[in-house]
Design a protein around this motif. Structure first.
Motif, PDB file in Angstrom:
ATOM      1  N   VAL A  40      25.916 -52.980 -17.783  1.00 29.48           N
ATOM      2  CA  VAL A  40      26.332 -54.084 -17.791  1.00 29.48           C
ATOM      3  C   VAL A  40      27.363 -54.468 -17.683  1.00 29.48           C
ATOM      4  N   THR A  41      28.673 -53.593 -17.247  1.00 27.46           N
ATOM      5  CA  THR A  41      30.271 -53.872 -17.300  1.00 27.46           C
ATOM      6  C   THR A  41      30.117 -52.401 -15.908  1.00 27.46           C
ATOM      7  N   GLY A  42      29.737 -51.668 -15.646  1.00 23.38           N
ATOM      8  CA  GLY A  42      30.111 -51.116 -13.792  1.00 23.38           C
ATOM      9  C   GLY A  42      31.402 -50.553 -13.784  1.00 23.38           C
ATOM     10  N   ASP A  43      31.858 -50.317 -16.120  1.00 21.29           N
ATOM     11  CA  ASP A  43      32.336 -49.162 -15.728  1.00 21.29           C
ATOM     12  C   ASP A  43      32.517 -47.260 -16.417  1.00 21.29           C
ATOM     13  N   PRO A  44      33.055 -47.337 -15.731  1.00 14.61           N
ATOM     14  CA  PRO A  44      33.015 -45.462 -15.401  1.00 14.61           C
ATOM     15  C   PRO A  44      32.423 -45.260 -17.319  1.00 14.61           C
ATOM     16  N   ILE A  45      31.644 -43.593 -17.367  1.00 19.76           N
ATOM     17  CA  ILE A  45      31.678 -43.296 -18.812  1.00 19.76           C
ATOM     18  C   ILE A  45      31.351 -41.626 -18.325  1.00 19.76           C
ATOM     19  N   ARG A  46      32.489 -41.466 -19.255  1.00 20.37           N
ATOM     20  CA  ARG A  46      32.697 -39.994 -19.127  1.00 20.37           C
ATOM     21  C   ARG A  46      31.511 -39.027 -19.690  1.00 20.37           C
ATOM     22  N   LEU A  47      30.920 -37.588 -18.642  1.00 25.93           N
ATOM     23  CA  LEU A  47      29.155 -37.992 -19.529  1.00 25.93           C
ATOM     24  C   LEU A  47      29.631 -37.177 -21.318  1.00 25.93           C
ATOM     25  N   GLU A  48      31.134 -36.661 -21.966  1.00 27.82           N
ATOM     26  CA  GLU A  48      31.409 -36.138 -22.753  1.00 27.82           C
ATOM     27  C   GLU A  48      31.328 -37.580 -24.599  1.00 27.82           C
ATOM     28  N   ASN A  49      31.232 -38.635 -23.551  1.00 26.87           N
ATOM     29  CA  ASN A  49      31.271 -39.490 -24.236  1.00 26.87           C
ATOM     30  C   ASN A  49      30.031 -40.498 -23.863  1.00 26.87           C
ATOM     31  N   LEU A  50      29.298 -40.506 -23.860  1.00 29.21           N
ATOM     32  CA  LEU A  50      27.858 -41.023 -23.485  1.00 29.21           C
ATOM     33  C   LEU A  50      26.970 -41.132 -24.306  1.00 29.21           C
ATOM     34  N   ARG A  51      27.210 -42.266 -25.272  1.00 27.59           N
ATOM     35  CA  ARG A  51      26.363 -42.414 -26.412  1.00 27.59           C
ATOM     36  C   ARG A  51      25.057 -42.958 -26.187  1.00 27.59           C
ATOM     37  N   TYR A  52      24.978 -44.531 -25.604  1.00 31.13           N
ATOM     38  CA  TYR A  52      24.066 -45.191 -25.621  1.00 31.13           C
ATOM     39  C   TYR A  52      23.353 -45.293 -23.954  1.00 31.13           C
ATOM     40  N   TRP A  53      22.155 -45.681 -24.352  1.00 30.48           N
ATOM     41  CA  TRP A  53      21.447 -45.832 -22.899  1.00 30.48           C
ATOM     42  C   TRP A  53      20.025 -45.697 -23.101  1.00 30.48           C
ATOM     43  N   SER A  54      19.246 -46.704 -22.050  1.00 32.23           N
ATOM     44  CA  SER A  54      17.304 -47.024 -22.623  1.00 32.23           C
ATOM     45  C   SER A  54      17.307 -45.826 -21.698  1.00 32.23           C
TER      46      SER A  54
END
Length: 103
Positions: A40-54
């Motif tokens: 949605v935003t294009g912002d980076p998400i560190r893998l250890e912080n990844l909690r939401y996906w489809s």
């Protein structure tokens, strides 16, 4: 693009974007990296912080709010209601248990 040098004078490689296969409740790293981008935003998400996906769309989201917006956009019921900023339910698929990230 200049590289930062470490203590021994060797260049430190820039962070790499990971390639991920999103599964129901987990994900599989297909290409090593430190982060993925929010769909949605294009912002980076560190893998250890990844909690939401489809799982269906194979997309990552920075928070529940972005997941909610993506679901609304995908389902064709997108709205710009102020209610969106106050009410963002947890997604049903791909939500990883753990500490709730700040919204």
């Amino acid at each position: 693009m200049s590289h930062v040098m470490n203590f021994h004078g060797h260049p430190i490689p820039p962070q790499r974007e990971a390639r991920i296969k999103y599964l129901d409740g987990d994900f599989q790293v297909l290409r090593e990296g430190e982060f993925v981008r929010c769909a949605v935003t294009g912002d980076p998400i560190r893998l250890e912080n990844l909690r939401y996906w489809s799982v269906d769309r194979q997309e990552a989201y920075k928070s529940a709010a972005e997941s909610y917006l993506a679901e609304k956009r995908f389902s064709g019921r997108f709205t710009t209601s102020p209610e969106l900023s106050r009410h963002c339910p947890k997604p049903q698929l791909g939500w990883r248990s753990g500490p709730e990230p700040p919204i």
